[in-house]
Write a protein that holds these residues in place. Structure first.
Motif, PDB file in Angstrom:
ATOM      1  N   PHE A   1      46.458 106.004  79.472  1.00 47.00           N
ATOM      2  CA  PHE A   1      47.390 104.999  79.984  1.00 47.00           C
ATOM      3  C   PHE A   1      48.594 105.705  80.606  1.00 47.00           C
ATOM      4  N   SER A   2      49.075 105.182  81.699  1.00 45.69           N
ATOM      5  CA  SER A   2      50.303 105.698  82.309  1.00 45.69           C
ATOM      6  C   SER A   2      51.494 105.095  81.565  1.00 45.69           C
ATOM      7  N   PRO A   3      52.664 105.717  81.684  1.00 46.22           N
ATOM      8  CA  PRO A   3      53.866 105.128  81.070  1.00 46.22           C
ATOM      9  C   PRO A   3      54.132 103.702  81.588  1.00 46.22           C
ATOM     10  N   GLN A   4      53.811 103.454  82.839  1.00 47.04           N
ATOM     11  CA  GLN A   4      54.010 102.119  83.408  1.00 47.04           C
ATOM     12  C   GLN A   4      53.052 101.106  82.769  1.00 47.04           C
ATOM     13  N   GLU A   5      51.820 101.524  82.543  1.00 43.29           N
ATOM     14  CA  GLU A   5      50.855 100.631  81.903  1.00 43.29           C
ATOM     15  C   GLU A   5      51.275 100.319  80.465  1.00 43.29           C
ATOM     16  N   ILE A   6      51.774 101.319  79.766  1.00 40.60           N
ATOM     17  CA  ILE A   6      52.239 101.100  78.392  1.00 40.60           C
ATOM     18  C   ILE A   6      53.435 100.152  78.387  1.00 40.60           C
ATOM     19  N   ALA A   7      54.359 100.334  79.326  1.00 41.16           N
ATOM     20  CA  ALA A   7      55.525  99.439  79.420  1.00 41.16           C
ATOM     21  C   ALA A   7      55.086  98.006  79.714  1.00 41.16           C
ATOM     22  N   ALA A   8      54.120  97.852  80.616  1.00 42.65           N
ATOM     23  CA  ALA A   8      53.609  96.516  80.941  1.00 42.65           C
ATOM     24  C   ALA A   8      52.945  95.891  79.712  1.00 42.65           C
ATOM     25  N   LEU A   9      52.184  96.683  78.981  1.00 42.15           N
ATOM     26  CA  LEU A   9      51.520  96.180  77.783  1.00 42.15           C
ATOM     27  C   LEU A   9      52.537  95.769  76.720  1.00 42.15           C
ATOM     28  N   GLU A  10      53.614  96.541  76.577  1.00 41.73           N
ATOM     29  CA  GLU A  10      54.667  96.182  75.626  1.00 41.73           C
ATOM     30  C   GLU A  10      55.269  94.825  75.974  1.00 41.73           C
ATOM     31  N   LYS A  11      55.476  94.599  77.264  1.00 47.54           N
ATOM     32  CA  LYS A  11      56.038  93.327  77.731  1.00 47.54           C
ATOM     33  C   LYS A  11      55.070  92.177  77.439  1.00 47.54           C
ATOM     34  N   ILE A  12      53.806  92.399  77.735  1.00 49.13           N
ATOM     35  CA  ILE A  12      52.782  91.383  77.496  1.00 49.13           C
ATOM     36  C   ILE A  12      52.648  91.104  76.004  1.00 49.13           C
ATOM     37  N   SER A  13      52.636  92.169  75.199  1.00 49.59           N
ATOM     38  CA  SER A  13      52.519  92.005  73.749  1.00 49.59           C
ATOM     39  C   SER A  13      53.683  91.208  73.191  1.00 49.59           C
ATOM     40  N   ALA A  14      54.883  91.450  73.700  1.00 49.38           N
ATOM     41  CA  ALA A  14      56.051  90.698  73.243  1.00 49.38           C
ATOM     42  C   ALA A  14      55.902  89.216  73.572  1.00 49.38           C
ATOM     43  N   LYS A  15      55.378  88.905  74.751  1.00 49.75           N
ATOM     44  CA  LYS A  15      55.158  87.508  75.120  1.00 49.75           C
ATOM     45  C   LYS A  15      54.105  86.863  74.224  1.00 49.75           C
ATOM     46  N   ILE A  16      53.028  87.594  73.981  1.00 42.76           N
ATOM     47  CA  ILE A  16      51.974  87.073  73.103  1.00 42.76           C
ATOM     48  C   ILE A  16      52.545  86.798  71.720  1.00 42.76           C
ATOM     49  N   SER A  17      53.324  87.743  71.200  1.00 39.52           N
ATOM     50  CA  SER A  17      53.928  87.585  69.881  1.00 39.52           C
ATOM     51  C   SER A  17      54.832  86.361  69.827  1.00 39.52           C
ATOM     52  N   THR A  18      55.634  86.176  70.842  1.00 41.89           N
ATOM     53  CA  THR A  18      56.515  84.998  70.911  1.00 41.89           C
ATOM     54  C   THR A  18      55.697  83.719  70.937  1.00 41.89           C
ATOM     55  N   ASN A  19      54.652  83.691  71.743  1.00 45.05           N
ATOM     56  CA  ASN A  19      53.794  82.505  71.821  1.00 45.05           C
ATOM     57  C   ASN A  19      53.133  82.198  70.477  1.00 45.05           C
TER      58      ASN A  19
ATOM     59  N   LYS B   1      45.592 107.931  70.350  1.00 46.64           N
ATOM     60  CA  LYS B   1      44.154 107.640  70.488  1.00 46.64           C
ATOM     61  C   LYS B   1      43.935 106.335  71.251  1.00 46.64           C
ATOM     62  N   ILE B   2      44.673 105.320  70.870  1.00 43.98           N
ATOM     63  CA  ILE B   2      44.471 103.997  71.452  1.00 43.98           C
ATOM     64  C   ILE B   2      44.901 103.957  72.919  1.00 43.98           C
ATOM     65  N   PHE B   3      45.972 104.676  73.241  1.00 43.49           N
ATOM     66  CA  PHE B   3      46.518 104.600  74.593  1.00 43.49           C
ATOM     67  C   PHE B   3      46.240 105.842  75.437  1.00 43.49           C
ATOM     68  N   ALA B   4      45.214 106.589  75.060  1.00 45.68           N
ATOM     69  CA  ALA B   4      44.815 107.755  75.853  1.00 45.68           C
ATOM     70  C   ALA B   4      44.457 107.293  77.268  1.00 45.68           C
TER      71      ALA B   4
ATOM     72  N   GLN C   1      54.615 108.786  59.905  1.00 46.22           N
ATOM     73  CA  GLN C   1      54.996 108.600  61.304  1.00 46.22           C
ATOM     74  C   GLN C   1      54.148 109.471  62.229  1.00 46.22           C
ATOM     75  N   LYS C   2      53.819 110.656  61.775  1.00 40.99           N
ATOM     76  CA  LYS C   2      52.930 111.531  62.557  1.00 40.99           C
ATOM     77  C   LYS C   2      51.567 110.865  62.706  1.00 40.99           C
ATOM     78  N   ALA C   3      51.071 110.290  61.620  1.00 39.83           N
ATOM     79  CA  ALA C   3      49.781 109.593  61.655  1.00 39.83           C
ATOM     80  C   ALA C   3      49.851 108.372  62.581  1.00 39.83           C
ATOM     81  N   GLN C   4      50.952 107.634  62.520  1.00 40.91           N
ATOM     82  CA  GLN C   4      51.115 106.489  63.418  1.00 40.91           C
ATOM     83  C   GLN C   4      51.074 106.940  64.877  1.00 40.91           C
ATOM     84  N   ASN C   5      51.734 108.043  65.179  1.00 37.87           N
ATOM     85  CA  ASN C   5      51.723 108.568  66.548  1.00 37.87           C
ATOM     86  C   ASN C   5      50.321 108.994  66.976  1.00 37.87           C
TER      87      ASN C   5
END
Length: 149
Positions: free
Chosen positions: A123-141, A118-121, A109-113
């Motif tokens: 990014f603001s918390p708002q950008e991460i939240a927006a990306l989570e929403k977009i990723s969920a839509k992509i996954s559903t599609n 690294k990937i989201f260096a 879990q430490k490695a996952q974090n």
């Protein structure tokens, strides 16, 4: 609206993300003398407590049944997990991580974090939240499209 360059970039990012993740996780396997599949299964169970069956792992992670089955057997033999039935249901086997797995799971879990950081260096918390929403839509599609195949 969409173009092939966007799709190519999406695929490239997925490939590069996998490389970073593999580079970060694989040393743990050597350190703890486990396979990557075994590590992935333990982390899946730790990170997704509502999904605790072999079928859940196969469906959610898209792993093959035979690899999951043999990895679960090995994890059980090493004392990292146990299989149990819930009262009133002798049909479904539920998986439970045991205390012996705690240090491996914590390191994983430490490695996952670290990968996430690294990937989201930058990014603001708002950008991460927006990306989570977009990723969920992509996954559903994607899941809906696979039903059509």
């Amino acid at each position: 609206m969409f173009n092939l360059l966007m799709l190519a970039q999406f695929r490239s990012n997925s490939t590069l993300t996998k490389k970073i993740y593999d580079h970060t996780m694989n040393p743990l396997c050597g350190l703890y003398h486990i396979t990557r599949m075994e590590l992935d299964i333990m982390l899946f169970l730790a990170n997704n407590p509502d999904y605790d069956t072999a079928t859940d792992i196969i469906e959610q992670k898209r792993f093959t049944k035979s690899h999951v089955s043999s990895s679960l057997k090995t994890l059980e033999e090493k004392g990292y997990l146990e299989r149990a039935f819930r009262s009133g249901n002798r049909k479904t086997v539920h998986l439970k991580l045991l205390p012996a797995s705690e240090s491996i799971v914590a390191a994983g879990q430490k490695a996952q974090n670290q990968v996430f950081e690294k990937i989201f260096a930058g990014f603001s918390p708002q950008e991460i939240a927006a990306l989570e929403k977009i990723s969920a839509k992509i996954s559903t599609n994607i899941q809906n499209s696979l039903k059509e195949v």
